[in-house]
Design a protein around this motif. Structure first.
Motif, mmCIF file in Angstrom:
data_model
loop_
_atom_site.group_PDB
_atom_site.id
_atom_site.type_symbol
_atom_site.label_atom_id
_atom_site.label_comp_id
_atom_site.label_asym_id
_atom_site.label_seq_id
_atom_site.Cartn_x
_atom_site.Cartn_y
_atom_site.Cartn_z
ATOM 1 N N VAL A 87 50.216 46.947 37.464
ATOM 2 C CA VAL A 87 49.672 46.333 38.681
ATOM 3 C C VAL A 87 49.916 47.261 39.877
ATOM 4 C CG1 VAL A 87 49.911 44.406 40.299
ATOM 5 C CG2 VAL A 87 49.842 43.970 37.840
ATOM 6 N N ASN A 90 47.559 50.432 40.476
ATOM 7 C CA ASN A 90 46.132 50.265 40.767
ATOM 8 C C ASN A 90 45.703 51.214 41.889
ATOM 9 O OD1 ASN A 90 43.541 49.432 41.400
ATOM 10 N ND2 ASN A 90 44.155 47.426 42.150
ATOM 11 N N PRO A 93 43.418 49.399 45.432
ATOM 12 C CA PRO A 93 43.952 48.143 45.986
ATOM 13 C C PRO A 93 43.151 47.584 47.156
ATOM 14 C CG PRO A 93 45.247 49.991 46.774
ATOM 15 C CD PRO A 93 44.270 50.538 45.749
ATOM 16 N N PRO A 98 37.962 41.256 43.301
ATOM 17 C CA PRO A 98 38.757 41.597 42.122
ATOM 18 C C PRO A 98 37.933 41.727 40.837
ATOM 19 C CG PRO A 98 39.122 39.315 42.719
ATOM 20 C CD PRO A 98 38.286 39.919 43.809
ATOM 21 N N TRP A 174 40.400 42.504 37.603
ATOM 22 C CA TRP A 174 41.612 42.423 38.421
ATOM 23 C C TRP A 174 42.012 40.984 38.739
ATOM 24 C CZ3 TRP A 174 44.726 46.105 37.963
ATOM 25 C CH2 TRP A 174 45.869 46.166 38.764
ATOM 26 N N ALA A 175 41.061 40.070 38.785
ATOM 27 C CA ALA A 175 41.406 38.661 38.996
ATOM 28 C C ALA A 175 42.274 38.161 37.837
ATOM 29 C CB ALA A 175 40.135 37.818 39.123
ATOM 30 N N VAL A 177 44.113 40.110 35.848
ATOM 31 C CA VAL A 177 45.386 40.834 35.932
ATOM 32 C C VAL A 177 46.322 40.137 36.908
ATOM 33 C CG1 VAL A 177 46.466 43.002 36.688
ATOM 34 C CG2 VAL A 177 44.427 43.064 35.224
ATOM 35 N N ARG A 178 45.809 39.748 38.061
ATOM 36 C CA ARG A 178 46.667 39.099 39.066
ATOM 37 C C ARG A 178 47.146 37.723 38.600
ATOM 38 N NH1 ARG A 178 47.511 42.201 43.737
ATOM 39 N NH2 ARG A 178 49.267 40.785 43.752
ATOM 40 N N LYS A 179 46.293 36.983 37.890
ATOM 41 C CA LYS A 179 46.697 35.681 37.358
ATOM 42 C C LYS A 179 47.796 35.862 36.317
ATOM 43 C CE LYS A 179 46.680 31.295 36.472
ATOM 44 N NZ LYS A 179 47.235 30.319 37.379
ATOM 45 N N GLU A 181 49.882 38.316 36.136
ATOM 46 C CA GLU A 181 51.087 38.710 36.883
ATOM 47 C C GLU A 181 51.803 37.467 37.418
ATOM 48 O OE1 GLU A 181 52.203 41.783 40.459
ATOM 49 O OE2 GLU A 181 50.418 40.523 40.727
ATOM 50 N N ALA A 182 51.043 36.532 37.976
ATOM 51 C CA ALA A 182 51.643 35.298 38.491
ATOM 52 C C ALA A 182 52.267 34.475 37.365
ATOM 53 C CB ALA A 182 50.575 34.473 39.220
#
Length: 186
Positions: A87, A90, A93, A98, A174-175, A177-179, A181-182
């Motif tokens: 992450v 990237n 950024p 995303p 990327w959406a 990936v971020r989910k 990560e959360a």
């Protein structure tokens, strides 16, 4: 206990390789992993395990999934720390959408031949007017596709390259990936 993310390649795409997420969770749990959660229907699993080795985890998951659902799939596993590095690496950024940034996770670093093939694919795509770019950082190929994946000349060019033992990796926008990560941090 360490938390990991497993990324399955090529499930629930079109009509092939259908896997119900409940079956996938059950297969992961049957290996003794806990806190098993899936995200969307494309093969994203977050779980905890006493086993710290991502390669050992991936091999065990591939075998168990083959037994449980009858599909031979490539599974990549990253620890929470490995995913955080991906992450943080990237190179795009500042892209506000995303869905226009994708990370292609590979089982190993891309070699010089792979990097040269990417550069040649970018040149061919640019010659056709594409604004797409790709950047390699470790085991991840980051794609910036301003016109979207469906219209990407670079993605089309990359699809023609030899896939290697990991099938060319597995991509996530990327959406997603971020989910993930959360979910790893939850």
């Amino acid at each position: 206990m360490p938390t990991h993310v497993a990324l399955l390649r090529g499930i629930n795409v079109g009509k092939g390789n259908r896997v119900a997420m409940a079956d996938l969770r059950a297969a992961v749990e049957s290996l003794g992993h806990t806190d098993v959660r899936t995200y969307i229907n494309s093969g994203n699993v977050v779980f905890t395990s006493d086993e710290p080795d991502s390669v050992v985890l991936a091999e065990a998951l591939e075998g168990r999934i083959a037994e449980a659902v009858g599909l031979t799939l490539t599974v990549l596993v990253l620890s929470r720390a490995e995913f955080a590095v991906a992450v943080g690496n990237n190179p795009y950024p500042d892209e506000p959408d995303p869905k226009k940034v994708h990370a292609v996770f590979r089982s190993s670093d891309m070699g010089d031949g792979d990097v040269a093939a990417l550069a040649a694919a970018q040149e061919r795509a640019a010659a056709k007017g594409s604004r797409d770019t790709g950047t390699v950082r470790g085991r991840v190929l980051y794609l910036h596709l301003p016109d979207g994946m469906g219209r990407s000349e670079l993605a089309a060019q990359l699809g023609k390259l030899p896939k290697g033992t990991d099938g060319g990796g597995t991509a996530r926008n990327w959406a997603t990936v971020r989910k993930l990560e959360a979910m790893l941090d939850a």
